[in-house]
Design a protein around this motif. Structure first.
Motif, PDB file in Angstrom:
ATOM      1  N   VAL A 184     -45.332   7.200 -24.697  1.00 31.54           N
ATOM      2  CA  VAL A 184     -46.770   7.425 -24.883  1.00 31.54           C
ATOM      3  C   VAL A 184     -47.030   8.757 -25.586  1.00 31.54           C
ATOM      4  CG1 VAL A 184     -48.967   7.782 -23.686  1.00 31.54           C
ATOM      5  CG2 VAL A 184     -47.423   5.962 -22.950  1.00 31.54           C
ATOM      6  N   LEU A 185     -46.324   9.810 -25.203  1.00 31.75           N
ATOM      7  CA  LEU A 185     -46.556  11.107 -25.835  1.00 31.75           C
ATOM      8  C   LEU A 185     -46.092  11.116 -27.290  1.00 31.75           C
ATOM      9  CD1 LEU A 185     -45.644  13.511 -22.891  1.00 31.75           C
ATOM     10  CD2 LEU A 185     -47.915  12.985 -23.794  1.00 31.75           C
ATOM     11  N   THR A 186     -45.025  10.380 -27.588  1.00 28.21           N
ATOM     12  CA  THR A 186     -44.621  10.237 -28.992  1.00 28.21           C
ATOM     13  C   THR A 186     -45.702   9.508 -29.781  1.00 28.21           C
ATOM     14  OG1 THR A 186     -42.274  10.199 -28.382  1.00 28.21           O
ATOM     15  CG2 THR A 186     -42.866   9.309 -30.541  1.00 28.21           C
ATOM     16  N   GLY A 187     -46.238   8.442 -29.190  1.00 32.40           N
ATOM     17  CA  GLY A 187     -47.335   7.730 -29.846  1.00 32.40           C
ATOM     18  C   GLY A 187     -48.559   8.599 -30.027  1.00 32.40           C
ATOM     19  N   TRP A 188     -48.815   9.486 -29.043  1.00 33.19           N
ATOM     20  CA  TRP A 188     -49.965  10.395 -29.158  1.00 33.19           C
ATOM     21  C   TRP A 188     -49.799  11.344 -30.342  1.00 33.19           C
ATOM     22  CZ3 TRP A 188     -50.017  15.799 -28.401  1.00 33.19           C
ATOM     23  CH2 TRP A 188     -51.289  16.370 -28.439  1.00 33.19           C
ATOM     24  N   VAL A 189     -48.602  11.881 -30.530  1.00 33.71           N
ATOM     25  CA  VAL A 189     -48.367  12.772 -31.675  1.00 33.71           C
ATOM     26  C   VAL A 189     -48.629  12.029 -32.989  1.00 33.71           C
ATOM     27  CG1 VAL A 189     -46.606  14.076 -32.930  1.00 33.71           C
ATOM     28  CG2 VAL A 189     -46.747  14.250 -30.440  1.00 33.71           C
ATOM     29  N   LEU A 190     -48.125  10.797 -33.083  1.00 28.73           N
ATOM     30  CA  LEU A 190     -48.352  10.017 -34.304  1.00 28.73           C
ATOM     31  C   LEU A 190     -49.839   9.733 -34.502  1.00 28.73           C
ATOM     32  CD1 LEU A 190     -45.373   7.488 -33.982  1.00 28.73           C
ATOM     33  CD2 LEU A 190     -45.505   9.547 -35.412  1.00 28.73           C
ATOM     34  N   LEU A 191     -50.547   9.437 -33.415  1.00 29.40           N
ATOM     35  CA  LEU A 191     -51.985   9.180 -33.509  1.00 29.40           C
ATOM     36  C   LEU A 191     -52.730  10.422 -33.978  1.00 29.40           C
ATOM     37  CD1 LEU A 191     -54.521   7.424 -32.892  1.00 29.40           C
ATOM     38  CD2 LEU A 191     -54.413   8.311 -30.543  1.00 29.40           C
ATOM     39  N   GLU A 192     -52.403  11.581 -33.409  1.00 28.88           N
ATOM     40  CA  GLU A 192     -53.110  12.807 -33.766  1.00 28.88           C
ATOM     41  C   GLU A 192     -52.875  13.198 -35.224  1.00 28.88           C
ATOM     42  OE1 GLU A 192     -55.221  14.768 -31.135  1.00 28.88           O
ATOM     43  OE2 GLU A 192     -55.144  12.583 -31.201  1.00 28.88           O
ATOM     44  N   ARG A 193     -51.722  12.851 -35.772  1.00 24.43           N
ATOM     45  CA  ARG A 193     -51.455  13.155 -37.186  1.00 24.43           C
ATOM     46  C   ARG A 193     -52.382  12.390 -38.119  1.00 24.43           C
ATOM     47  NH1 ARG A 193     -46.843  15.861 -38.556  1.00 24.43           N
ATOM     48  NH2 ARG A 193     -45.324  16.273 -36.898  1.00 24.43           N
ATOM     49  N   ARG A 194     -52.912  11.270 -37.642  1.00 26.24           N
ATOM     50  CA  ARG A 194     -53.764  10.426 -38.479  1.00 26.24           C
ATOM     51  C   ARG A 194     -55.245  10.736 -38.295  1.00 26.24           C
ATOM     52  NH1 ARG A 194     -51.116   5.764 -40.234  1.00 26.24           N
ATOM     53  NH2 ARG A 194     -53.099   4.628 -40.237  1.00 26.24           N
ATOM     54  N   ARG A 195     -55.601  11.602 -37.344  1.00 24.03           N
ATOM     55  CA  ARG A 195     -56.995  11.883 -37.036  1.00 24.03           C
ATOM     56  C   ARG A 195     -57.526  13.009 -37.902  1.00 24.03           C
ATOM     57  NH1 ARG A 195     -59.714   8.030 -34.130  1.00 24.03           N
ATOM     58  NH2 ARG A 195     -58.395   7.245 -32.449  1.00 24.03           N
ATOM     59  N   ALA A 196     -58.766  12.839 -38.363  1.00 22.25           N
ATOM     60  CA  ALA A 196     -59.408  13.919 -39.131  1.00 22.25           C
ATOM     61  C   ALA A 196     -59.769  15.085 -38.219  1.00 22.25           C
ATOM     62  CB  ALA A 196     -60.660  13.386 -39.825  1.00 22.25           C
ATOM     63  N   ASP A 197     -60.199  14.781 -36.990  1.00 29.07           N
ATOM     64  CA  ASP A 197     -60.538  15.812 -35.998  1.00 29.07           C
ATOM     65  C   ASP A 197     -59.715  15.566 -34.742  1.00 29.07           C
ATOM     66  OD1 ASP A 197     -62.648  17.255 -37.388  1.00 29.07           O
ATOM     67  OD2 ASP A 197     -63.822  15.413 -37.185  1.00 29.07           O
ATOM     68  N   PRO A 198     -58.425  15.920 -34.759  1.00 30.26           N
ATOM     69  CA  PRO A 198     -57.580  15.629 -33.603  1.00 30.26           C
ATOM     70  C   PRO A 198     -57.962  16.483 -32.404  1.00 30.26           C
ATOM     71  CG  PRO A 198     -56.394  17.011 -35.145  1.00 30.26           C
ATOM     72  CD  PRO A 198     -57.691  16.635 -35.819  1.00 30.26           C
TER      73      PRO A 198
END
Length: 495
Positions: free
Chosen positions: A244-258
């Motif tokens: 889950v935390l690995t997925g969170w890092v990948l998700l935050e990289r794609r966010r304009a306002d992480p």
């Protein structure tokens, strides 16, 4: 149109502002620690098992891990004042609920509400960064931050004093209620209204995923002793946390306002204080728990210890460190301002290393254990004084709240690990003949604490070497001159 001079005139006096924020962080530390001495009483008086009573700590920790980064980000984007008032209302309501209920589920709900209190510290640092002049910022941050260690000691001592006669476990919550209500009133009266420093929206999906990952990480840390370290539940949670935390890092990289920039977490300037926060948390709780159990052990039973009562253990062996922390906090801030946060952190970790080595090698006399406890608690006080300065100097002004929230989580994880490892080591060394841990198990705990302190020494030494290797370039001068004023932002190009 309001001018800068008008804004300066509307600023509360620095000493008053620091005092108000220190009351809030003291309340946070009190609520965190005052249940530790009464867990057995909670189990007995509510008629539940020790494992079930342990959730009084776990629920608070999980709520803190879930809420702290979100509250830090909300403070950056909505403004600190309304978010801090909301936190203090939740704290006060939760403490009041804990006082009036005798139901474990409702007590756990109260502890969840109290878990929001962890958000006070990062928001307090954001307020100080904006409101204090540069010359006073390091001292102000050090005083407020040091109350986390001092308040923890006060909570342990107060709970021991109020319940030493086997009294009602509700009693310590009266102190928590008074501190929470006082902090709420003071924040409403003193904290100025300011526009938020950040912009954009809160990344709620990022918050949900991060919350899930942190829960999966902290559950096995806090419950591993009860579940078994090789049980499917423990291993499954650990594996789930990694995914889950690995997925969170990948998700935050794609966010304009992480919610949190992954690059900020990987930046060595934030990585050092976060790792140091974990290690300091380990050392703090290893010291607390080991010393409390060691000095209460009757020497005629185990061949060591002093047979101290709960009150004697708290007042004689822990309170000196709390008093020293109160006196040292302003001095530590001055040291940070003059010599820098890294050398200050190194000095504190060296104190902790000396204290744990003393506890491992020499503990036959009461004064030796008192000195060991004093040195290890001074480590936490000095470290907590230095860590906010390191974090603030490494991030943009609009990220101050969430960056310090991450550091708060790091310290909380360390405290959970320190508590769990200490309990596990002492339990593994239990002598069936005496019912007490072996003397060697206390040596092992002390060596764990010494290892944590040594890790901070190495981290800070590496950080200082890295800075020296850059030479006296303009960037170093800019960092030194403007970090305290909150003007410097990362220039590495990592976003």
């Amino acid at each position: 149109m309001p001018t800068a001079a008008d804004a300066d005139r509307r600023r509360p006096r620095a000493a008053l502002l620091v005092a108000v924020l220190a009351v809030g962080t003291t309340a946070l530390a009190l609520l965190q620690s005052l249940v530790v001495p009464v867990l057995d009483a909670i189990g007995d008086q509510l008629g539940v098992s020790p494992a079930a009573a342990g959730w009084v700590l776990t629920a608070n920790l999980l709520a803190a891990a879930v809420s702290t980064p979100v509250l830090g980000r909300l403070g950056d984007t909505w403004g600190e004042r309304p978010v801090m008032i909301g936190i203090l209302v939740a704290m006060t309501a939760g403490t009041l609920l804990a006082l009036v209920t005798s139901s474990l589920p409702l007590l756990l709900a109260a502890r969840v509400l109290q878990g929001a209190s962890y958000g006070l510290f990062p928001l307090s640092i954001s307020v100080l960064r904006r409101e204090l002049p540069a010359a006073r910022l390091n001292v102000g941050m050090s005083v407020v931050s040091s109350t986390l260690a001092v308040g923890g000691v006060v909570g342990l001592v107060a709970a021991a004093l109020l319940t030493h006669d086997g009294g009602d476990y509700h009693r310590p919550f009266w102190i928590g209620l008074a501190a929470s209500a006082a902090a709420l009133v003071l924040v409403v009266l003193v904290l100025p209204r300011r526009p938020p420093t950040g912009s954009g929206r809160v990344d709620w999906w990022g918050a949900v995923v991060l919350a899930g990952g942190l829960v999966l990480l902290l559950l096995p840390v806090s419950q591993g002793n009860a579940w078994g370290w090789d049980s499917p539940a423990t291993l499954g949670c650990a594996l789930g946390a990694a995914v889950v935390l690995t997925g969170w890092v990948l998700l935050e990289r794609r966010r304009a306002d992480p919610l949190v920039r992954p690059a900020m977490l990987a930046d060595p300037r934030t990585l050092v204080p976060n790792l140091a926060g974990v290690m300091t948390g380990i050392g703090l709780f290893a010291s607390f728990l080991a010393i409390l159990q060691f000095v209460q052990t009757p020497p005629e039973v185990a061949g060591y210890g002093f047979g101290a009562s709960v009150v004697e253990a708290a007042v004689v062996y822990l309170l000196p460190g709390g008093i020293a922390g109160v006196l040292l906090a302003p001095v530590a801030g001055q040291v940070v301002a003059r010599v820098g946060a890294l050398p200050t952190l190194l000095t504190g970790a060296a104190s902790g290393l000396a204290g744990f080595l003393l506890l491992a090698l020499l503990r036959d006399a009461a004064w030796q254990v008192v000195l060991a406890g004093l040195l290890t608690q001074l480590w936490a006080t000095v470290a907590y004084a230095a860590l906010p300065a390191l974090v603030v100097s490494a991030v943009r002004p609009e990220e101050t709240g969430v960056a310090n929230a991450v550091n708060s989580i790091a310290r909380s994880v360390g405290q959970a690990v320190g508590s769990t490892v200490t309990v596990a080591v002492l339990a593994a060394g239990l002598d069936p003949a005496t019912g007490a841990p072996s003397a060697a198990s206390f040596t092992a705990v002390a060596l764990v604490g010494a290892g944590a302190a040594a890790a901070v020494v190495l981290l800070t030494a590496a950080g200082m070497t890295g800075r020296r290797s850059r030479g006296p370039d303009r960037l170093t001068d800019v960092e030194r001159a403007t970090a305290a004023a909150g003007e410097w932002s990362p220039v590495s190009g990592l976003r």
